[in-house]
Scaffold this active site. Structure first.
Site, PDB file in Angstrom:
ATOM      1  N   ALA A   6       0.978  -1.102   0.186  1.00 11.82           N
ATOM      2  CA  ALA A   6       0.017  -0.156   0.123  1.00 11.82           C
ATOM      3  C   ALA A   6       0.949   1.179  -0.077  1.00 11.82           C
ATOM      4  O   ALA A   6       1.686   1.240   0.618  1.00 11.82           O
ATOM      5  CB  ALA A   6      -0.848   0.064   1.443  1.00 11.82           C
ATOM      6  N   ASP A 126      -1.921  11.247  10.488  1.00  9.70           N
ATOM      7  CA  ASP A 126      -2.163  10.619   9.150  1.00  9.70           C
ATOM      8  C   ASP A 126      -3.133   9.512   9.018  1.00  9.70           C
ATOM      9  O   ASP A 126      -3.189   8.403   8.550  1.00  9.70           O
ATOM     10  CB  ASP A 126      -0.882   9.986   8.461  1.00  9.70           C
ATOM     11  CG  ASP A 126      -0.936   9.809   6.967  1.00  9.70           C
ATOM     12  OD1 ASP A 126      -1.555  10.809   6.158  1.00  9.70           O
ATOM     13  OD2 ASP A 126      -0.208   8.863   6.341  1.00  9.70           O
TER      14      ASP A 126
END
Length: 413
Positions: A6, A126
């Protein structure tokens, strides 16, 4: 390194093999180079050490931290984590918006992680769909391995659509930036798109956020309001992670309670119709006595096979001659506790704890006072978990109803 799994705004996750321990692992490499700023390297290392001491069931453990020289000659930090089997939330959202109960349950689990991190002074910075992994055990929040301390100067880390407005002005790191990102994530889960279309830092900076934050349509009012408050332009106008936990718990609990009330009214209405029909038929005696129905012996029915009626249904079906056994009452409690509705959002550790206390409550003791003390302890546990936001009001109501049955069974045992 074997292959990338990812990519996010701050890092890339790689699947790798640990040659020392012969196990598959995940390695998250920070994309920004650290070679030009020695103080940045010290800060990142300190943050990784703090995050490694942060343990939460819905956050990924940290195995190791290190730094490596990249092919371009820079220095990149990396974090070693367990390799989990799951699907990134971003892939799930690509298929379309999530049903609001599912989106709320995911956001609730993430808010609990943030609440625990913020209590220790850690800010994630994040929280994105790419950093949430949907596993068989529920959603897991990635990337706490490179967090920041509240009050630290801001930097360029983050994924633009999730970046809070104050970060564009260089404001110090604060838990409110995580709340904003969680609001963006919740909005994205509910609608299939981020609340603002910008995908780069320049587009985000150019966005004029003078109008109120967008509001999600087609969901409960309380949920839409909570999501909108998370997206507030000013940090002080946003709720805390703890308030999000409380709000989402109430939203899910109210929805579950509403379904149970409607189901109970349906059962009550059916019972009323049946009673009316019975009275009508009693006006004319039958030509001959009906055959007597043979009821199965109680021992032939396993407690796990017994239905778990709602409190309304149980009130309608109860009779002075019916006495529920301790085993049946305990089985009813366990069935409700493990059911998806209304207790589906309950943490696994809470389920285990309550199950163990239940076993202590039904274990034979000397004298009725000892047994009643066991049920009192279980009720106190339920109250504590509700106050902590780890048990919904609807779940509490159903479990307390089962404890009423258990108290009755213990008195007759």
């Amino acid at each position: 390194m074997l292959d990338p799994l990812a990519r996010g705004g701050m890092s890339v996750i790689w699947r790798a093999f640990d040659q020392s321990l012969h196990r598959m692992i995940a390695v998250k490499v920070l994309t920004a180079s650290l070679h030009t700023d020695p103080e940045e390297r010290v800060s990142v290392r300190s943050e990784a050490r703090a995050a490694a001491r942060f343990i939460h069931p819905d956050s990924i453990d940290i195995y190791d931290y290190g730094e490596t020289v990249t092919t371009s000659g820079g220095v990149a930090a990396y974090v070693v984590m367990p390799l989990l089997d799951g699907t990134p939330l971003a892939e799930r959202i690509e298929k379309g918006p999530l049903p609001w109960p599912e989106a709320s349950a995911i956001a609730l689990r993430l808010a609990r992680v943030l609440m625990a991190g913020h209590a220790r002074g850690l800010v994630h910075r994040d929280v994105t769909a790419e950093n949430v992994l949907l596993t068989a055990d529920g959603p897991k929040l990635l990337d706490f391995g490179i967090a920041a301390w509240a009050g630290d100067p801001d930097d360029d880390r983050g994924t633009p659509p999730y970046v809070a407005p104050e970060r564009l002005l260089g404001a110090p790191t604060h838990p409110a930036v995580d709340v904003y990102a969680l609001g963006v994530l919740l909005h994205t889960m509910l609608t299939g798109r981020t609340p603002y279309p910008g995908t780069t830092w320049e587009e985000i900076e150019a966005a004029h956020r003078t109008a109120p934050p967008p509001r999600v349509a087609g969901v409960p009012y309380a949920l839409a309001s909570l999501c909108q408050r998370c997206l507030a332009h000013e940090p002080e106008d946003r709720p805390t992670a703890a308030q999000i936990v409380s709000g989402l718990t109430n939203v899910l609990g109210t929805a579950s309670l509403g379904r149970h009330v409607r189901r109970g009214l349906t059962v009550a209405g059916s019972a009323a119709v049946a009673l009316s029909a019975l009275l009508w038929f009693q006006q004319a005696p039958p030509p001959e006595p009906p055959p007597r129905l043979v009821q199965p012996a109680p021992s032939s029915v396993s407690p796990s096979m017994l239905p778990s009626p709602s409190p309304t249904a149980r009130l309608i079906e109860s009779s002075p001659n019916a006495v529920i056994t301790v085993e049946q009452a305990a089985a009813g409690f366990t069935t409700v506790l493990r059911a998806r509705t209304p207790c589906g959002a309950t943490d696994d550790d809470v389920v285990l704890d309550l199950t163990q206390v239940l076993q202590n409550a039904v274990t034979p003791r000397h004298g009725p006072s000892a047994q009643s003390a066991g049920t009192r302890g279980l009720r106190q546990k339920l109250s504590d978990r509700l106050r902590e936001g780890r048990l919904s009001p609807a779940c509490l109501s159903e479990l307390e109803a089962r404890l009423d049955d258990l108290d009755t069974a213990l008195r007759h045992d």
